[in-house]
Design an enzyme around this catalytic site. Structure first.
Site, PDB file in Angstrom:
ATOM      1  N   ARG A  63      -4.070 -23.056  25.304  1.00  0.00           N
ATOM      2  CA  ARG A  63      -4.798 -24.104  24.572  1.00  0.00           C
ATOM      3  C   ARG A  63      -4.042 -24.510  23.306  1.00  0.00           C
ATOM      4  O   ARG A  63      -4.643 -24.788  22.271  1.00  0.00           O
ATOM      5  CB  ARG A  63      -6.216 -23.654  24.197  1.00  0.00           C
ATOM      6  CG  ARG A  63      -7.036 -23.104  25.328  1.00  0.00           C
ATOM      7  CD  ARG A  63      -7.501 -24.167  26.310  1.00  0.00           C
ATOM      8  NE  ARG A  63      -8.449 -23.585  27.252  1.00  0.00           N
ATOM      9  CZ  ARG A  63      -8.119 -23.121  28.449  1.00  0.00           C
ATOM     10  NH1 ARG A  63      -6.872 -23.200  28.872  1.00  0.00           N
ATOM     11  NH2 ARG A  63      -9.027 -22.615  29.256  1.00  0.00           N
TER      12      ARG A  63
ATOM     13  N   SER B 192     -15.765 -25.625  25.032  1.00  0.00           N
ATOM     14  CA  SER B 192     -15.621 -24.331  24.351  1.00  0.00           C
ATOM     15  C   SER B 192     -15.305 -24.566  22.882  1.00  0.00           C
ATOM     16  O   SER B 192     -14.355 -25.289  22.559  1.00  0.00           O
ATOM     17  CB  SER B 192     -14.470 -23.538  24.967  1.00  0.00           C
ATOM     18  OG  SER B 192     -14.661 -23.423  26.346  1.00  0.00           O
TER      19      SER B 192
ATOM     20  N   GLU C 142     -11.169 -23.636  18.814  1.00  0.00           N
ATOM     21  CA  GLU C 142     -10.376 -24.465  19.737  1.00  0.00           C
ATOM     22  C   GLU C 142     -10.521 -25.949  19.389  1.00  0.00           C
ATOM     23  O   GLU C 142      -9.566 -26.728  19.488  1.00  0.00           O
ATOM     24  CB  GLU C 142     -10.850 -24.214  21.182  1.00  0.00           C
ATOM     25  CG  GLU C 142     -10.094 -25.047  22.190  1.00  0.00           C
ATOM     26  CD  GLU C 142     -10.512 -24.799  23.621  1.00  0.00           C
ATOM     27  OE1 GLU C 142     -10.534 -23.631  24.054  1.00  0.00           O
ATOM     28  OE2 GLU C 142     -10.820 -25.789  24.312  1.00  0.00           O
TER      29      GLU C 142
HETATM   30  P1  FAD Z   1      -9.898 -36.109  21.451  1.00  0.00           P
HETATM   31  O1  FAD Z   1     -11.096 -35.240  21.293  1.00  0.00           O
HETATM   32  O2  FAD Z   1     -10.061 -37.539  21.175  1.00  0.00           O
HETATM   33  O3  FAD Z   1      -8.714 -35.539  20.554  1.00  0.00           O
HETATM   34  C1  FAD Z   1      -8.407 -34.173  20.553  1.00  0.00           C
HETATM   35  C2  FAD Z   1      -7.189 -33.967  19.639  1.00  0.00           C
HETATM   36  O4  FAD Z   1      -6.065 -34.602  20.200  1.00  0.00           O
HETATM   37  C3  FAD Z   1      -7.381 -34.591  18.260  1.00  0.00           C
HETATM   38  O5  FAD Z   1      -6.771 -33.750  17.319  1.00  0.00           O
HETATM   39  C4  FAD Z   1      -6.655 -35.923  18.355  1.00  0.00           C
HETATM   40  O6  FAD Z   1      -6.127 -36.333  17.112  1.00  0.00           O
HETATM   41  C5  FAD Z   1      -5.533 -35.609  19.328  1.00  0.00           C
HETATM   42  N1  FAD Z   1      -5.146 -36.727  20.187  1.00  0.00           N
HETATM   43  C6  FAD Z   1      -5.924 -37.388  21.069  1.00  0.00           C
HETATM   44  N2  FAD Z   1      -5.216 -38.302  21.733  1.00  0.00           N
HETATM   45  C7  FAD Z   1      -3.947 -38.233  21.250  1.00  0.00           C
HETATM   46  C8  FAD Z   1      -2.751 -38.939  21.523  1.00  0.00           C
HETATM   47  N3  FAD Z   1      -2.661 -39.913  22.451  1.00  0.00           N
HETATM   48  N4  FAD Z   1      -1.631 -38.602  20.817  1.00  0.00           N
HETATM   49  C9  FAD Z   1      -1.663 -37.640  19.873  1.00  0.00           C
HETATM   50  N5  FAD Z   1      -2.768 -36.936  19.578  1.00  0.00           N
HETATM   51  C10 FAD Z   1      -3.910 -37.232  20.259  1.00  0.00           C
HETATM   52  N6  FAD Z   1     -10.571 -28.491  27.533  1.00  0.00           N
HETATM   53  C11 FAD Z   1      -9.844 -27.693  28.333  1.00  0.00           C
HETATM   54  O7  FAD Z   1      -8.669 -27.417  28.028  1.00  0.00           O
HETATM   55  N7  FAD Z   1     -10.349 -27.173  29.479  1.00  0.00           N
HETATM   56  C12 FAD Z   1     -11.612 -27.414  29.881  1.00  0.00           C
HETATM   57  O8  FAD Z   1     -12.029 -26.942  30.932  1.00  0.00           O
HETATM   58  C13 FAD Z   1     -12.431 -28.249  29.057  1.00  0.00           C
HETATM   59  N8  FAD Z   1     -13.706 -28.494  29.390  1.00  0.00           N
HETATM   60  C14 FAD Z   1     -14.478 -29.260  28.582  1.00  0.00           C
HETATM   61  C15 FAD Z   1     -15.810 -29.499  28.947  1.00  0.00           C
HETATM   62  C16 FAD Z   1     -16.617 -30.283  28.150  1.00  0.00           C
HETATM   63  C17 FAD Z   1     -18.041 -30.530  28.564  1.00  0.00           C
HETATM   64  C18 FAD Z   1     -16.103 -30.859  26.969  1.00  0.00           C
HETATM   65  C19 FAD Z   1     -16.960 -31.741  26.121  1.00  0.00           C
HETATM   66  C20 FAD Z   1     -14.800 -30.623  26.586  1.00  0.00           C
HETATM   67  C21 FAD Z   1     -13.972 -29.814  27.392  1.00  0.00           C
HETATM   68  N9  FAD Z   1     -12.638 -29.547  27.052  1.00  0.00           N
HETATM   69  C22 FAD Z   1     -11.859 -28.767  27.865  1.00  0.00           C
HETATM   70  C23 FAD Z   1     -12.070 -30.067  25.802  1.00  0.00           C
HETATM   71  C24 FAD Z   1     -11.527 -31.525  25.919  1.00  0.00           C
HETATM   72  O9  FAD Z   1     -12.127 -32.202  26.979  1.00  0.00           O
HETATM   73  C25 FAD Z   1     -10.018 -31.548  26.120  1.00  0.00           C
HETATM   74  O10 FAD Z   1      -9.375 -30.887  25.080  1.00  0.00           O
HETATM   75  C26 FAD Z   1      -9.479 -32.986  26.215  1.00  0.00           C
HETATM   76  O11 FAD Z   1      -8.113 -32.965  26.533  1.00  0.00           O
HETATM   77  C27 FAD Z   1      -9.681 -33.799  24.940  1.00  0.00           C
HETATM   78  O12 FAD Z   1      -9.360 -35.138  25.217  1.00  0.00           O
HETATM   79  P2  FAD Z   1      -9.857 -36.335  24.298  1.00  0.00           P
HETATM   80  O13 FAD Z   1      -9.174 -37.556  24.766  1.00  0.00           O
HETATM   81  O14 FAD Z   1     -11.330 -36.374  24.271  1.00  0.00           O
HETATM   82  O15 FAD Z   1      -9.275 -35.878  22.899  1.00  0.00           O
HETATM   83  P1  NAP Z   2     -15.611 -17.918  33.634  1.00  0.00           P
HETATM   84  O1  NAP Z   2     -15.074 -18.287  34.955  1.00  0.00           O
HETATM   85  O2  NAP Z   2     -17.008 -17.423  33.530  1.00  0.00           O
HETATM   86  O3  NAP Z   2     -14.643 -16.877  32.968  1.00  0.00           O
HETATM   87  C1  NAP Z   2     -14.919 -16.361  31.661  1.00  0.00           C
HETATM   88  C2  NAP Z   2     -13.605 -16.226  30.943  1.00  0.00           C
HETATM   89  O4  NAP Z   2     -12.827 -15.239  31.593  1.00  0.00           O
HETATM   90  C3  NAP Z   2     -12.858 -17.517  30.981  1.00  0.00           C
HETATM   91  O5  NAP Z   2     -12.779 -17.923  29.691  1.00  0.00           O
HETATM   92  C4  NAP Z   2     -11.522 -17.206  31.625  1.00  0.00           C
HETATM   93  O6  NAP Z   2     -10.429 -17.468  30.770  1.00  0.00           O
HETATM   94  C5  NAP Z   2     -11.548 -15.721  31.916  1.00  0.00           C
HETATM   95  N1  NAP Z   2     -11.287 -15.508  33.348  1.00  0.00           N
HETATM   96  C6  NAP Z   2     -12.179 -15.579  34.373  1.00  0.00           C
HETATM   97  N2  NAP Z   2     -11.584 -15.280  35.543  1.00  0.00           N
HETATM   98  C7  NAP Z   2     -10.287 -15.033  35.252  1.00  0.00           C
HETATM   99  C8  NAP Z   2      -9.167 -14.687  36.042  1.00  0.00           C
HETATM  100  N3  NAP Z   2      -9.265 -14.525  37.370  1.00  0.00           N
HETATM  101  N4  NAP Z   2      -7.984 -14.524  35.416  1.00  0.00           N
HETATM  102  C9  NAP Z   2      -7.864 -14.683  34.087  1.00  0.00           C
HETATM  103  N5  NAP Z   2      -8.899 -15.019  33.289  1.00  0.00           N
HETATM  104  C10 NAP Z   2     -10.091 -15.186  33.860  1.00  0.00           C
HETATM  105  O7  NAP Z   2     -15.450 -19.145  32.597  1.00  0.00           O
HETATM  106  P2  NAP Z   2     -16.302 -20.455  32.405  1.00  0.00           P
HETATM  107  O8  NAP Z   2     -16.812 -20.461  31.030  1.00  0.00           O
HETATM  108  O9  NAP Z   2     -17.243 -20.644  33.547  1.00  0.00           O
HETATM  109  O10 NAP Z   2     -15.156 -21.577  32.474  1.00  0.00           O
HETATM  110  C11 NAP Z   2     -14.457 -21.770  33.677  1.00  0.00           C
HETATM  111  C12 NAP Z   2     -13.089 -22.350  33.379  1.00  0.00           C
HETATM  112  O11 NAP Z   2     -13.233 -23.611  32.760  1.00  0.00           O
HETATM  113  C13 NAP Z   2     -12.286 -21.492  32.423  1.00  0.00           C
HETATM  114  O12 NAP Z   2     -10.938 -21.525  32.808  1.00  0.00           O
HETATM  115  C14 NAP Z   2     -12.481 -22.151  31.089  1.00  0.00           C
HETATM  116  O13 NAP Z   2     -11.373 -21.987  30.220  1.00  0.00           O
HETATM  117  C15 NAP Z   2     -12.643 -23.620  31.484  1.00  0.00           C
HETATM  118  N6  NAP Z   2     -13.494 -24.317  30.531  1.00  0.00           N
HETATM  119  C16 NAP Z   2     -12.919 -24.707  29.359  1.00  0.00           C
HETATM  120  C17 NAP Z   2     -13.653 -25.384  28.415  1.00  0.00           C
HETATM  121  C18 NAP Z   2     -13.003 -25.854  27.133  1.00  0.00           C
HETATM  122  O14 NAP Z   2     -13.607 -26.641  26.426  1.00  0.00           O
HETATM  123  N7  NAP Z   2     -11.831 -25.412  26.829  1.00  0.00           N
HETATM  124  C19 NAP Z   2     -14.993 -25.679  28.653  1.00  0.00           C
HETATM  125  C20 NAP Z   2     -15.540 -25.240  29.837  1.00  0.00           C
HETATM  126  C21 NAP Z   2     -14.785 -24.571  30.789  1.00  0.00           C
HETATM  127  P3  NAP Z   2      -9.743 -18.910  30.621  1.00  0.00           P
HETATM  128  O15 NAP Z   2     -10.603 -19.657  29.686  1.00  0.00           O
HETATM  129  O16 NAP Z   2      -8.429 -18.568  30.043  1.00  0.00           O
HETATM  130  O17 NAP Z   2      -9.629 -19.549  31.953  1.00  0.00           O
END
Ligand code: FAD
Ligand code: NAP
Length: 337
Positions: free
Chosen positions: A164, A237, A333
């Site tokens: 991340r 998250s 994050e």
């Molecule tokens: P924004 O929120 O608009 O911006 C995020 C950051 O990036 C800010 O600092 C902004 O300045 C910068 N930025 C945006 N666009 C640009 C650009 N073109 N150039 C330079 N900088 C830029 N993330 C995960 O990694 N995995 C997940 O599974 C995941 N699940 C999510 C689920 C939900 C319900 C929600 C709400 C969020 C989730 N996220 C997840 C977080 C988010 O969706 C991601 O990080 C996504 O990539 C953000 O995109 P955005 O366009 O909305 O960025």
């Molecule tokens: P989950 O499957 O319940 O797992 C809980 C945590 O354990 C996760 O954070 C995941 O890490 C880790 N994990 C589970 N299985 C794993 C494996 N086989 N090997 C290594 N790590 C493992 O998680 P969840 O909350 O339902 O989310 C599912 C996936 O969606 C995850 O990958 C999570 O990161 C992603 N997610 C991200 C966001 C966001 O905003 N960043 C929001 C929702 C969901 P990792 O997070 O490293 O995968």
């Protein structure tokens, strides 16, 4: 260039926080970005780059220029029997891109189904889910240097991708505007259904793993487990899953035999932050209009008209209690402004 004044950002962030941007401009073309950055520099204002607003928490009005990236389009720039190289503009919706690739059976990003936001933001934190990260399909990106007005190419190594993380979230934050991202997708993909939820979904329904079935599994699991930002404000998250040393893990395991953890190497374990937060008693907690989701403790929510500050204060309390109970310092994050 249409620079607006005193614009509400409520509909531009998935937390649904009401703050104002002193100036706001939406850019559909690179020349508009050049003009907007020139104007911002001439007026000596801070700059905030915005995609879909799904990974930001606004805690105050922004006294500068918010530049919303809406560059659209995608093209195949190379193709052979094994792979397709797709160049995608930064303002494209990430999940629409996933659906486009899945429909063509191009593998690589099916596990990243239903992640909100734009393509341009995806490299920012090397988006990841269900065992796959953007970096696995990433070839290069093109970005506009705010300082020099030049467009540079960043290869994978230049981006310093991590868990991340990327160079754009750290030392180059606010310096580069990502314009295009090139992905290398596979016509003969190696599928990843290692996460328990995905494996169980397929097994229970006797479904063969494929690009399509994994995407559909992830889609359904996410709909079930995560709050829809259209219904309840959130940014996914709030914290990253912490990495702890083996020694720390073994110490905690004595007191918490059910502690889930994933070994990353000989000396490092990843611990689910959601589990720590739940153990510390925060799951489903409410404080005014801020809260912790009842199904996923890692997701902080805006239950009504919360101010960003309320969400932030709640996050600090959670962080403190997790540190006191487990000796683990959670890292945020979400990008906080
Ligand atoms: P924004 O929120 O608009 O911006 C995020 C950051 O990036 C800010 O600092 C902004 O300045 C910068 N930025 C945006 N666009 C640009 C650009 N073109 N150039 C330079 N900088 C830029 N993330 C995960 O990694 N995995 C997940 O599974 C995941 N699940 C999510 C689920 C939900 C319900 C929600 C709400 C969020 C989730 N996220 C997840 C977080 C988010 O969706 C991601 O990080 C996504 O990539 C953000 O995109 P955005 O366009 O909305 O960025
Ligand atoms: P989950 O499957 O319940 O797992 C809980 C945590 O354990 C996760 O954070 C995941 O890490 C880790 N994990 C589970 N299985 C794993 C494996 N086989 N090997 C290594 N790590 C493992 O998680 P969840 O909350 O339902 O989310 C599912 C996936 O969606 C995850 O990958 C999570 O990161 C992603 N997610 C991200 C966001 C966001 O905003 N960043 C929001 C929702 C969901 P990792 O997070 O490293 O995968």
């Amino acid at each position: 260039m249409n620079i607006l004044e005193n614009v509400s950002l409520k509909s531009y962030n998935t937390f649904g926080i009401e703050v104002k941007a002193r100036y706001f401009v939406e850019c559909w073309h690179v020349h508009q970005i050049c003009d907007a950055v020139h104007w911002q520099k001439t007026n000596n204002l801070p700059l905030l780059i915005l995609g879909g607003g799904s990974n930001v928490l606004f805690t105050q009005d922004f006294e500068g220029l918010v530049l919303k990236i809406s560059l659209l389009g995608k093209e195949i720039i190379r193709e052979d029997d094994e792979n397709v190289w797709l160049k995608v503009q930064a303002g494209e919706n990430w999940n629409t891109l996933v659906e486009y690739c899945v429909a063509r059976n191009w593998g690589g990003i099916e596990n990243l189904t239903l992640i909100p936001g734009t393509v341009g933001a995806a490299p920012m934190q090397n988006i990841g889910a269900y065992g796959v990260e953007l970096q696995e399909v990433f070839e290069y990106l093109e970005a506009f240097d705010v300082a020099s007005g030049t467009i540079y190419r960043f290869n994978k190594k230049d981006c310093k991708f991590g868990y991340r993380e990327s160079i754009f979230k750290n030392e180059l934050k606010n310096r580069f505007i990502i314009l295009t991202v090139v992905l290398k997708l596979s016509k003969k993909p190696t599928l990843n259904f290692s996460y328990a939820d995905v494996e169980k979904f397929l097994k229970e329904r006797h479904i063969e793993p494929s690009v399509q079935s994994i995407s559909e599994a992830v889609r359904q699991i996410r709909i079930e487990k995560l709050p829809n930002p259209a219904e309840i404000g959130n940014a996914g998250s709030f914290f990253k899953n912490p990495y702890i040393s083996k020694k720390h893990y073994e110490y905690l395991k004595q007191n918490y035999p059910n502690l889930p953890a994933y070994p990353l190497n000989e000396n490092t374990y990843k611990v689910p932050a959601a589990w720590l937060i739940e153990q510390a008693g925060w799951k489903g907690y409410r404080e005014g209009n801020a809260g912790v989701h009842h199904r996923q403790a890692l997701v902080l929510i805006n239950t009504g008209n919360a101010q960003g500050k309320e969400i932030w204060q709640l996050a600090q309390k959670i962080k403190k209690s997790v540190e006191e109970q487990f000796g683990i310092v959670l890292q945020t994050e979400v990008n906080v402004y």
